[in-house]
Design a protein around this motif. Structure first.
Motif, PDB file in Angstrom:
ATOM      1  N   ALA A 183     -41.661 -52.220 -38.644  1.00  0.00           N
ATOM      2  CA  ALA A 183     -41.233 -53.255 -36.760  1.00  0.00           C
ATOM      3  C   ALA A 183     -40.664 -54.208 -36.648  1.00  0.00           C
ATOM      4  CB  ALA A 183     -41.878 -51.613 -36.077  1.00  0.00           C
ATOM      5  N   ARG A 190     -33.852 -51.066 -34.126  1.00  0.00           N
ATOM      6  CA  ARG A 190     -33.889 -49.723 -34.373  1.00  0.00           C
ATOM      7  C   ARG A 190     -35.580 -48.828 -34.306  1.00  0.00           C
ATOM      8  NH1 ARG A 190     -31.059 -50.485 -39.863  1.00  0.00           N
ATOM      9  NH2 ARG A 190     -32.585 -52.048 -40.172  1.00  0.00           N
ATOM     10  N   HIS A 191     -36.545 -49.944 -34.001  1.00  0.00           N
ATOM     11  CA  HIS A 191     -37.186 -49.012 -33.793  1.00  0.00           C
ATOM     12  C   HIS A 191     -38.080 -49.613 -32.712  1.00  0.00           C
ATOM     13  CE1 HIS A 191     -41.549 -49.049 -35.379  1.00  0.00           C
ATOM     14  NE2 HIS A 191     -41.633 -48.229 -35.638  1.00  0.00           N
ATOM     15  N   GLY A 243     -46.488 -51.394 -36.560  1.00  0.00           N
ATOM     16  CA  GLY A 243     -45.455 -51.116 -37.379  1.00  0.00           C
ATOM     17  C   GLY A 243     -45.373 -53.058 -37.773  1.00  0.00           C
ATOM     18  N   GLU A 263     -43.079 -48.336 -43.564  1.00  0.00           N
ATOM     19  CA  GLU A 263     -42.435 -48.571 -41.698  1.00  0.00           C
ATOM     20  C   GLU A 263     -42.366 -49.894 -41.452  1.00  0.00           C
ATOM     21  OE1 GLU A 263     -40.925 -46.199 -37.964  1.00  0.00           O
ATOM     22  OE2 GLU A 263     -42.523 -45.750 -38.577  1.00  0.00           O
ATOM     23  N   ASP A 269     -37.329 -55.427 -35.835  1.00  0.00           N
ATOM     24  CA  ASP A 269     -36.391 -54.299 -36.100  1.00  0.00           C
ATOM     25  C   ASP A 269     -35.820 -53.706 -34.638  1.00  0.00           C
ATOM     26  OD1 ASP A 269     -33.923 -52.369 -36.957  1.00  0.00           O
ATOM     27  OD2 ASP A 269     -35.521 -51.844 -38.389  1.00  0.00           O
TER      28      ASP A 269
END
Length: 327
Positions: A89, A301-302, A46, A87, A299
């Motif tokens: 990351a 959240r990743h 990602g 996606e 990120d």
């Protein structure tokens, strides 16, 4: 307009360079398909990077682009819907203008991303302020003025078959690039890694009316060449080389002078940009310096984004400790 984020640049870059380096390239749909912002190339886990290298002086909007805020918001919107596109990351963008790095970093932090940016390289540039070439030269260092005046006389008089050519027409680009490549091969520079890309870009600039390809000739032999392109009132100094066997004629300095005259007196640009690097000779020609920046965003959240953020935070902590103890 930043030519390094133009459709022409992106198309040639993807064709000649990215194919060797990336699995996927994605142009985010920003501010209309006719205005690509940046090419992103997909890496592992990602990680997405700007499709840029040593040829690219600036990614995204320029410092004074009036659409900068809209472009940044459009890119942030693309990340907000990344589930529909790709996606992401980790985002790695460089080189950016400082206001772009700051605005993009602020928007990503507000979305919960870890963000850091740092300087990449210096960028020397000239604000013309309506000056003529003669006024501009009168403000240069005395050594540069003296060299220009003495050496330019020879080219102006045509002695030893000396002549300056500034190529703007598509029909002359092939011959001009043949001369550039011949000089480049005799210069101090390392071999050009993507000569086909440079030639294709020169042709694309000529088709757009942007090209200013200068060649200095002595007895029909090319001895210096510079690739400039002028877009939306800004002249960009992209490539330059000279044959060291003719160094006593200072053909590089003379050719630079002619191209500065073209930019200031003919094209009437408001800015001339020496692009990447802090080479000493650039200070003699330019009036200002700024930094270009790299933005790294994770990120959190990743899973991989969170892990990369932890690594970056640890690196920042080590640097702070090292600085505090003077090590």
């Amino acid at each position: 307009m930043n030519p390094f984020s133009s459709a022409q640049w992106h198309g040639l870059y993807a064709q000649h360079i990215v194919r060797d380096q990336a699995r996927k390239v994605c142009p985010p749909p920003l501010c209309g398909q006719e205005r690509p912002w940046v090419l992103l190339q997909e890496g592992r886990r990602g990680t997405w990077r700007a499709a840029a290298n040593y040829y690219t002086s600036l990614v995204g909007p320029a410092d004074d682009d009036p659409r900068l805020q809209a472009d940044v918001q459009a890119l942030l919107g693309w990340f907000d819907v990344r589930g529909e596109s790709a996606e992401v990351a980790v985002l790695d963008l460089a080189p950016l203008a400082l206001p772009v790095a700051q605005n993009l970093g602020t928007g990503l932090r507000q979305r919960g991303w870890y963000v850091r940016h740092r300087a990449c390289f210096g960028n020397w540039y000239l604000l013309s302020d309506g000056r003529s070439f003669e006024d501009f030269m009168a403000q240069r260092p005395s050594q540069l003025q003296s060299t220009w005046r003495r050496k330019a006389r020879r080219f102006q008089s045509g002695s030893r078959g000396a002549a300056i050519e500034i190529i703007v027409d598509p029909e002359r680009v092939a011959a001009g690039m043949d001369a550039f490549e011949a000089i480049y091969a005799k210069s101090w520079k390392r071999p050009e890694p993507y000569p086909a890309f440079i030639r294709a870009w020169a042709h694309a600039c000529a088709e757009q009316g942007w090209l200013r390809l200068g060649v200095a000739w002595v007895d029909s032999v090319p001895v210096a060449a510079q690739i400039w392109f002028t877009v939306a009132g800004k002249a960009h100094i992209f490539k330059l080389a000279y044959d060291e066997a003719y160094a006593q004629l200072s053909p590089g300095t003379v050719l630079s002078g002619y191209l500065f005259r073209q930019a200031l007196d003919v094209d009437r640009v408001h800015e001339i940009d020496y692009l990447s690097g802090d080479d000493v000779y650039k200070r003699s020609w330019m009036s200002h310096r700024r930094e270009r920046f790299r933005l790294l965003a994770c990120d959190t959240r990743h899973p991989f984004g969170l892990a990369r953020a932890a690594v970056e935070r640890a690196r920042e902590w080590r640097l702070m400790v090292k600085s505090a103890f003077g090590q």
